[in-house]
Design an enzyme around this catalytic site. Structure first.
Site, PDB file in Angstrom:
ATOM      1  N   HIS A 157      14.755   0.233 -12.110  1.00  0.00           N
ATOM      2  CA  HIS A 157      14.349   1.222 -11.086  1.00  0.00           C
ATOM      3  C   HIS A 157      14.952   0.859  -9.746  1.00  0.00           C
ATOM      4  CE1 HIS A 157      11.617   3.811  -8.735  1.00  0.00           C
ATOM      5  NE2 HIS A 157      11.466   4.460  -9.869  1.00  0.00           N
TER       6      HIS A 157
ATOM      7  N   GLY B 123       7.017   4.080  -6.738  1.00  0.00           N
ATOM      8  CA  GLY B 123       5.896   4.515  -5.915  1.00  0.00           C
ATOM      9  C   GLY B 123       4.557   4.260  -6.585  1.00  0.00           C
ATOM     10  N   VAL B 124       4.505   4.414  -7.895  1.00  0.00           N
ATOM     11  CA  VAL B 124       3.256   4.208  -8.606  1.00  0.00           C
ATOM     12  C   VAL B 124       2.782   2.752  -8.466  1.00  0.00           C
ATOM     13  CG1 VAL B 124       4.337   3.730 -10.829  1.00  0.00           C
ATOM     14  CG2 VAL B 124       2.047   4.748 -10.756  1.00  0.00           C
TER      15      VAL B 124
ATOM     16  N   ILE C   7      14.675   0.229  -5.907  1.00  0.00           N
ATOM     17  CA  ILE C   7      13.562   0.804  -5.142  1.00  0.00           C
ATOM     18  C   ILE C   7      12.275   0.531  -5.912  1.00  0.00           C
ATOM     19  CG2 ILE C   7      12.523   2.938  -4.265  1.00  0.00           C
ATOM     20  CD1 ILE C   7      15.386   4.082  -4.062  1.00  0.00           C
TER      21      ILE C   7
ATOM     22  N   GLU D 153      -0.620   1.308  -6.880  1.00  0.00           N
ATOM     23  CA  GLU D 153      -1.407   0.296  -7.586  1.00  0.00           C
ATOM     24  C   GLU D 153      -1.713  -0.893  -6.668  1.00  0.00           C
ATOM     25  OE1 GLU D 153      -2.968   0.209 -10.453  1.00  0.00           O
ATOM     26  OE2 GLU D 153      -3.514  -1.910 -10.359  1.00  0.00           O
TER      27      GLU D 153
END
Length: 155
Positions: free
Chosen positions: A53, A62-63, A59, A67
């Site tokens: 990723h 976002g998840v 990067i 978290e």
């Protein structure tokens, strides 16, 4: 009950059930029981998720930032309830999450969470994540605080 505290990783491991590679809080910098928490996640090139990723432009997903904010909020809630060792927390809902800048290897993710509302076993946390003082992510998260006994499904 109100107190200020700084927690190192050994202290954090006593409260959060998460372990490598999913433990996303390195240190708690400030904690006011029942109100707010400020914590830190150091984002290194060696994080496994950067393998995919993305290989051309690493990067942080976002998840995983969400978290990390939720884990900081979890530490806040565990420090705000009686008998936290008998509790287990699960995500219930995510609202109004906004991603404002990418998080890349070498960034320090400053996590802030405020306990906005308690409705029965449900806790509303407003979370924000900053990099170099810039807002990277913000939004609301609902967590359900359960008794550990409720999770035992031995039948």
């Amino acid at each position: 009950m109100t107190s200020s505290a700084v927690l190192n990783i050994e202290d954090i491991l006593k409260f959060l059930p998460h372990r490598y590679p999913f433990l996303l809080v390195d240190r708690v910098l400030a904690l006011e029981n029942g109100k707010s928490i400020r914590a830190l996640k150091n984002v290194t090139y060696n994080e496994e998720f950067f393998q995919g990723h993305f290989p051309m432009a690493r990067i942080m997903p976002g998840v995983l930032i969400v978290e990390a904010m939720a884990q900081a909020g979890g530490i806040l809630i565990y420090h705000s309830v009686p008998d936290p060792q008998t509790k287990f927390m699960l995500f219930s809902k995510i609202d109004n999450m906004k991603f404002r800048r990418p998080v890349v290897p070498g960034d320090q993710l400053w996590l802030e969470a405020e306990l906005a509302k308690i409705r029965g076993r449900f806790h509303l946390i407003h979370g924000r994540a900053f990099v170099d003082g810039d807002l990277a992510v913000e939004g609301d998260m609902w967590a359900s605080l359960m008794e550990k006994e409720e999770l035992n499904v031995s039948k």
